[in-house]
Design a protein around this motif. Sequence first.
Motif, PDB file in Angstrom:
ATOM      1  N   LEU A 127       0.824  -1.207   0.000  1.00 48.52           N
ATOM      2  CA  LEU A 127       0.000   0.000   0.000  1.00 48.52           C
ATOM      3  C   LEU A 127       0.861   1.260   0.000  1.00 48.52           C
ATOM      4  O   LEU A 127       0.538   2.234  -0.700  1.00 48.52           O
ATOM      5  N   LEU A 128       1.941   1.257   0.753  1.00 40.45           N
ATOM      6  CA  LEU A 128       2.823   2.430   0.775  1.00 40.45           C
ATOM      7  C   LEU A 128       3.509   2.621  -0.577  1.00 40.45           C
ATOM      8  O   LEU A 128       3.685   3.761  -1.030  1.00 40.45           O
ATOM      9  N   THR A 129       3.880   1.528  -1.221  1.00 43.36           N
ATOM     10  CA  THR A 129       4.474   1.635  -2.551  1.00 43.36           C
ATOM     11  C   THR A 129       3.466   2.175  -3.550  1.00 43.36           C
ATOM     12  O   THR A 129       3.806   2.969  -4.436  1.00 43.36           O
ATOM     13  N   SER A 130       2.201   1.773  -3.401  1.00 41.29           N
ATOM     14  CA  SER A 130       1.158   2.287  -4.298  1.00 41.29           C
ATOM     15  C   SER A 130       0.963   3.789  -4.110  1.00 41.29           C
ATOM     16  O   SER A 130       0.620   4.499  -5.055  1.00 41.29           O
ATOM     17  N   SER A 131       1.179   4.265  -2.900  1.00 41.15           N
ATOM     18  CA  SER A 131       1.101   5.708  -2.665  1.00 41.15           C
ATOM     19  C   SER A 131       2.219   6.429  -3.417  1.00 41.15           C
ATOM     20  O   SER A 131       2.018   7.499  -3.991  1.00 41.15           O
ATOM     21  N   LEU A 132       3.407   5.818  -3.416  1.00 42.01           N
ATOM     22  CA  LEU A 132       4.538   6.397  -4.141  1.00 42.01           C
ATOM     23  C   LEU A 132       4.287   6.406  -5.641  1.00 42.01           C
ATOM     24  O   LEU A 132       4.570   7.404  -6.326  1.00 42.01           O
ATOM     25  N   THR A 133       3.753   5.319  -6.180  1.00 43.06           N
ATOM     26  CA  THR A 133       3.495   5.268  -7.617  1.00 43.06           C
ATOM     27  C   THR A 133       2.416   6.265  -8.032  1.00 43.06           C
ATOM     28  O   THR A 133       2.449   6.796  -9.142  1.00 43.06           O
ATOM     29  N   SER A 134       1.477   6.553  -7.130  1.00 46.30           N
ATOM     30  CA  SER A 134       0.470   7.576  -7.446  1.00 46.30           C
ATOM     31  C   SER A 134       1.103   8.961  -7.481  1.00 46.30           C
ATOM     32  O   SER A 134       0.660   9.830  -8.242  1.00 46.30           O
ATOM     33  N   VAL A 135       2.149   9.171  -6.686  1.00 47.04           N
ATOM     34  CA  VAL A 135       2.901  10.434  -6.749  1.00 47.04           C
ATOM     35  C   VAL A 135       3.582  10.562  -8.109  1.00 47.04           C
ATOM     36  O   VAL A 135       3.570  11.636  -8.722  1.00 47.04           O
ATOM     37  N   PHE A 136       4.180   9.460  -8.593  1.00 42.42           N
ATOM     38  CA  PHE A 136       4.781   9.478  -9.926  1.00 42.42           C
ATOM     39  C   PHE A 136       3.738   9.826 -10.986  1.00 42.42           C
ATOM     40  O   PHE A 136       4.009  10.587 -11.919  1.00 42.42           O
ATOM     41  N   ALA A 137       2.538   9.257 -10.832  1.00 36.51           N
ATOM     42  CA  ALA A 137       1.469   9.530 -11.795  1.00 36.51           C
ATOM     43  C   ALA A 137       1.109  11.015 -11.805  1.00 36.51           C
ATOM     44  O   ALA A 137       0.927  11.624 -12.869  1.00 36.51           O
ATOM     45  N   MET A 138       1.011  11.622 -10.609  1.00 26.63           N
ATOM     46  CA  MET A 138       0.659  13.044 -10.543  1.00 26.63           C
ATOM     47  C   MET A 138       1.787  13.930 -11.067  1.00 26.63           C
ATOM     48  O   MET A 138       1.549  15.013 -11.602  1.00 26.63           O
ATOM     49  N   TYR A 139       3.016  13.460 -10.951  1.00 24.94           N
ATOM     50  CA  TYR A 139       4.141  14.190 -11.543  1.00 24.94           C
ATOM     51  C   TYR A 139       3.969  14.262 -13.058  1.00 24.94           C
ATOM     52  O   TYR A 139       4.151  15.319 -13.670  1.00 24.94           O
ATOM     53  N   HIS A 140       3.607  13.150 -13.666  1.00 26.06           N
ATOM     54  CA  HIS A 140       3.412  13.140 -15.116  1.00 26.06           C
ATOM     55  C   HIS A 140       2.141  13.879 -15.514  1.00 26.06           C
ATOM     56  O   HIS A 140       2.065  14.413 -16.626  1.00 26.06           O
ATOM     57  N   LEU A 141       1.148  13.915 -14.633  1.00 23.38           N
ATOM     58  CA  LEU A 141      -0.039  14.727 -14.915  1.00 23.38           C
ATOM     59  C   LEU A 141       0.354  16.191 -15.059  1.00 23.38           C
ATOM     60  O   LEU A 141      -0.081  16.871 -15.995  1.00 23.38           O
ATOM     61  N   ARG A 142       1.164  16.675 -14.147  1.00 26.89           N
ATOM     62  CA  ARG A 142       1.558  18.088 -14.175  1.00 26.89           C
ATOM     63  C   ARG A 142       2.513  18.393 -15.321  1.00 26.89           C
ATOM     64  O   ARG A 142       2.685  19.557 -15.677  1.00 26.89           O
ATOM     65  N   ASN A 143       3.124  17.343 -15.865  1.00 23.62           N
ATOM     66  CA  ASN A 143       4.011  17.539 -17.020  1.00 23.62           C
ATOM     67  C   ASN A 143       3.347  17.152 -18.337  1.00 23.62           C
ATOM     68  O   ASN A 143       4.026  17.059 -19.361  1.00 23.62           O
ATOM     69  N   TYR A 144       2.046  16.924 -18.290  1.00 18.57           N
ATOM     70  CA  TYR A 144       1.237  16.627 -19.476  1.00 18.57           C
ATOM     71  C   TYR A 144       1.764  15.412 -20.242  1.00 18.57           C
ATOM     72  O   TYR A 144       1.888  15.412 -21.462  1.00 18.57           O
ATOM     73  N   ASN A 145       2.070  14.369 -19.497  1.00 14.81           N
ATOM     74  CA  ASN A 145       2.500  13.112 -20.107  1.00 14.81           C
ATOM     75  C   ASN A 145       1.440  12.060 -19.771  1.00 14.81           C
ATOM     76  O   ASN A 145       1.539  11.345 -18.772  1.00 14.81           O
ATOM     77  N   PHE A 146       0.435  11.981 -20.613  1.00 16.24           N
ATOM     78  CA  PHE A 146      -0.740  11.167 -20.335  1.00 16.24           C
ATOM     79  C   PHE A 146      -0.403   9.677 -20.255  1.00 16.24           C
ATOM     80  O   PHE A 146      -0.867   8.968 -19.352  1.00 16.24           O
ATOM     81  N   LYS A 147       0.411   9.179 -21.168  1.00 17.08           N
ATOM     82  CA  LYS A 147       0.707   7.746 -21.207  1.00 17.08           C
ATOM     83  C   LYS A 147       1.434   7.290 -19.949  1.00 17.08           C
ATOM     84  O   LYS A 147       1.110   6.250 -19.361  1.00 17.08           O
ATOM     85  N   LYS A 148       2.433   8.054 -19.527  1.00 21.83           N
ATOM     86  CA  LYS A 148       3.166   7.667 -18.322  1.00 21.83           C
ATOM     87  C   LYS A 148       2.293   7.810 -17.074  1.00 21.83           C
ATOM     88  O   LYS A 148       2.408   7.015 -16.135  1.00 21.83           O
ATOM     89  N   MET A 149       1.405   8.807 -17.070  1.00 21.58           N
ATOM     90  CA  MET A 149       0.489   8.956 -15.951  1.00 21.58           C
ATOM     91  C   MET A 149      -0.419   7.735 -15.850  1.00 21.58           C
ATOM     92  O   MET A 149      -0.603   7.163 -14.762  1.00 21.58           O
TER      93      MET A 149
END
Length: 208
Positions: A79-101
């Motif tokens: 669960l803690l790792t999933s929290s980290l991966t969601s942070v990575f997803a939001m990083y790509h959201l803010r950088n407009y990288n839809f596929k990586k998000m």
Amino acid sequence: MDLNKKFTPETWPEHPERATLEAKNKFVGFWLFLGGETILFATLFATYVALKNSGPSGFGFSTQGLYELPLVFVMTMLLLTSSLTSVFAMYHLRNYNFKKMQLWLAVTAFLGLGFLMLEVYEFSHYVGLGFTFGNSAFSSAFYTLVGTHGFHVAVGLVWITLLIFRNAKRGLNLYNATKYYTFSLYWHFIDVVWVFIFTVVYLMGVVG
């Protein structure tokens, strides 16, 4: 502002999740929702602490002899790792990288599903030992607290799965950016709740 407007990484807002008035209003409502959820879990925690290890004469179950920390530790890491991966997803959201998000959100969902499957296994194991929901106030408080959290994880998995598939062909825009971000906040919230469950229920239960 056109919520479905096409952007480039250069024209994408720095904080797309709060770029519109509608998005800001959704954030206010979502924080109020999380406030209510906090009260709910605080009540469940207080009930569990008050009823821990209580049961009829000859009940035979206690936190020290029941909980299996290795299994719960693996669940916690997932669960803690999933929290980290969601942070990575939001990083790509803010950088407009839809596929990586989308990729990191799929990883988040996979880890969350692994957590939920282990929790189902944990419950079935306890039931097999005779530790069922209705055999004591302690067991009822345990299953209500941990089960309510598990239900929230399941809701989060349905939420993110719908977001991933419904927007697969639409791409990223100001309308769904808010939805993705609020999911991320929700996921962090249930992760924080689990840290408290791991500490109060399992760790303090086994250590005594």
